[in-house]
Design an enzyme around this catalytic site. Sequence first.
Site, PDB file in Angstrom:
ATOM      1  N   PHE A  59       0.818  -1.277  -0.044  1.00 54.11           N
ATOM      2  CA  PHE A  59      -0.013  -0.054  -0.042  1.00 54.11           C
ATOM      3  C   PHE A  59       0.893   1.169   0.061  1.00 54.11           C
ATOM      4  CE2 PHE A  59      -3.924  -2.316   2.084  1.00 54.11           C
ATOM      5  CZ  PHE A  59      -4.054  -3.012   0.805  1.00 54.11           C
ATOM      6  N   LYS A  60       2.237   1.004  -0.189  1.00 57.01           N
ATOM      7  CA  LYS A  60       2.883   2.263  -0.154  1.00 57.01           C
ATOM      8  C   LYS A  60       2.539   3.240   0.909  1.00 57.01           C
ATOM      9  CE  LYS A  60       4.924   0.957  -4.479  1.00 57.01           C
ATOM     10  NZ  LYS A  60       4.037  -0.104  -4.763  1.00 57.01           N
ATOM     11  N   VAL A  61       2.430   2.998   2.239  1.00 59.55           N
ATOM     12  CA  VAL A  61       1.477   4.116   3.008  1.00 59.55           C
ATOM     13  C   VAL A  61       2.432   5.351   3.005  1.00 59.55           C
ATOM     14  CG1 VAL A  61       0.688   4.127   5.217  1.00 59.55           C
ATOM     15  CG2 VAL A  61       0.984   1.992   4.129  1.00 59.55           C
ATOM     16  N   PRO A 169      11.590  -5.387  -7.123  1.00 60.92           N
ATOM     17  CA  PRO A 169      10.902  -5.442  -8.240  1.00 60.92           C
ATOM     18  C   PRO A 169      11.511  -4.776  -9.444  1.00 60.92           C
ATOM     19  CG  PRO A 169       9.977  -3.494  -6.759  1.00 60.92           C
ATOM     20  CD  PRO A 169      11.351  -3.994  -6.106  1.00 60.92           C
ATOM     21  N   GLY A 170      10.832  -5.212 -10.333  1.00 54.48           N
ATOM     22  CA  GLY A 170      11.577  -4.679 -11.904  1.00 54.48           C
ATOM     23  C   GLY A 170      11.778  -5.806 -12.855  1.00 54.48           C
ATOM     24  N   VAL A 171      11.864  -7.282 -12.285  1.00 57.35           N
ATOM     25  CA  VAL A 171      12.087  -8.176 -13.061  1.00 57.35           C
ATOM     26  C   VAL A 171      10.946  -8.628 -14.033  1.00 57.35           C
ATOM     27  CG1 VAL A 171      12.526 -10.647 -12.945  1.00 57.35           C
ATOM     28  CG2 VAL A 171      13.517  -9.080 -11.192  1.00 57.35           C
ATOM     29  N   GLY A 172      11.085  -8.913 -15.431  1.00 61.28           N
ATOM     30  CA  GLY A 172      10.227  -9.184 -16.273  1.00 61.28           C
ATOM     31  C   GLY A 172       9.642  -7.870 -16.896  1.00 61.28           C
TER      32      GLY A 172
HETATM   33  O1  NUP Z   1       9.867   0.356  -6.961  1.00 61.04           O
HETATM   34  C1  NUP Z   1       8.639  -0.338  -6.911  1.00 61.04           C
HETATM   35  N1  NUP Z   1       8.681  -0.891  -8.255  1.00 61.04           N
HETATM   36  C2  NUP Z   1       7.657  -1.529  -8.492  1.00 61.04           C
HETATM   37  O2  NUP Z   1       7.067  -2.221  -9.773  1.00 61.04           O
HETATM   38  C3  NUP Z   1       8.276  -0.578  -6.074  1.00 61.04           C
HETATM   39  C4  NUP Z   1       7.095  -1.601  -6.187  1.00 61.04           C
HETATM   40  N2  NUP Z   1       6.270  -1.931  -5.191  1.00 61.04           N
HETATM   41  N3  NUP Z   1       6.825  -2.091  -7.238  1.00 61.04           N
HETATM   42  C5  NUP Z   1       5.795  -3.004  -7.452  1.00 61.04           C
HETATM   43  O3  NUP Z   1       6.122  -4.296  -8.177  1.00 61.04           O
HETATM   44  C6  NUP Z   1       4.545  -2.078  -8.627  1.00 61.04           C
HETATM   45  O4  NUP Z   1       3.679  -1.969  -7.992  1.00 61.04           O
HETATM   46  C7  NUP Z   1       3.982  -3.773  -8.946  1.00 61.04           C
HETATM   47  O5  NUP Z   1       3.168  -4.339  -8.128  1.00 61.04           O
HETATM   48  C8  NUP Z   1       5.317  -4.772  -8.945  1.00 61.04           C
HETATM   49  C9  NUP Z   1       6.098  -4.865 -10.356  1.00 61.04           C
HETATM   50  O6  NUP Z   1       5.186  -5.495 -11.205  1.00 61.04           O
HETATM   51  P1  NUP Z   1       5.730  -5.957 -12.848  1.00 61.04           P
HETATM   52  O7  NUP Z   1       6.437  -4.585 -13.257  1.00 61.04           O
HETATM   53  O8  NUP Z   1       6.558  -7.030 -12.654  1.00 61.04           O
HETATM   54  O9  NUP Z   1       4.379  -6.161 -13.378  1.00 61.04           O
END
Ligand code: NUP
Length: 212
Positions: A59-61, A169-172
């Site tokens: 929820f990135k509060v 995150p950022g894979v794919g």
């Molecule tokens: O820096 C961030 N980057 C990011 O993509 C922080 C995140 N929480 N996310 C989340 O990771 C983004 O909201 C999504 O839920 C997931 C990446 O998804 P996808 O790019 O693999 O589809």
Amino acid sequence: MAELLLALDVKGAEEAIRVSRACEGELDAIKIGYPLILSTGMGIVKELAKSNIPIIADFKVADIPNTNALICEEVFAAGCSGIITHVFCGSDSLQAIVDGAHDHGGRAFAVCEMSHPGALDFLSGANAERMAKMAKEAGADGIIAPATRPERTEILRSIIGNSMKIYSPGVGAQGAQPEDIKKYVDGIIVGRAIYESADPGKAAHEFRLRAL
Ligand code: NUP
């Protein structure tokens, strides 16, 4: 060896259950966020948690301490076991999330550097390093750092040490590969590359193996 977290950003309970069932046995946690919760309500958490997988609320509060504490009450009452918070609101707001999570037996993760290109406007560099220090001082369980910039995640690792987790995150879909990042992190977060796949279970299996 990095864990695999599924970012379940699908709409609707039916799709969420279809994808999570297809990936059963391949995941270490499911990360849920606004797309799913706004389309289903928080009831989906108990449904997903039936398969005994930790659910992390992304929820990135970003609010005042009291509101953050109230958000924690709802998130953990709904059955989540972790929460992701921003840090830039300051140490008191961050502490409210860490304490709120721990009071409910949950874990708190702090966004330090984001994975998208626009993160370079604010959520990176010296700001990110400062937020990593704040996350450590607050007793957060881990941080979120980008797979798209492994050299930055390596720096953030050196700040927080090895006792805190890094989920990345950022894979794919955003272009990073598990091999780029796995040595710096405890878990990779993968969304679209799994849930948009024709065979999400197979995609998850392959990411899991590549994260080993
Ligand atoms: O820096 C961030 N980057 C990011 O993509 C922080 C995140 N929480 N996310 C989340 O990771 C983004 O909201 C999504 O839920 C997931 C990446 O998804 P996808 O790019 O693999 O589809």
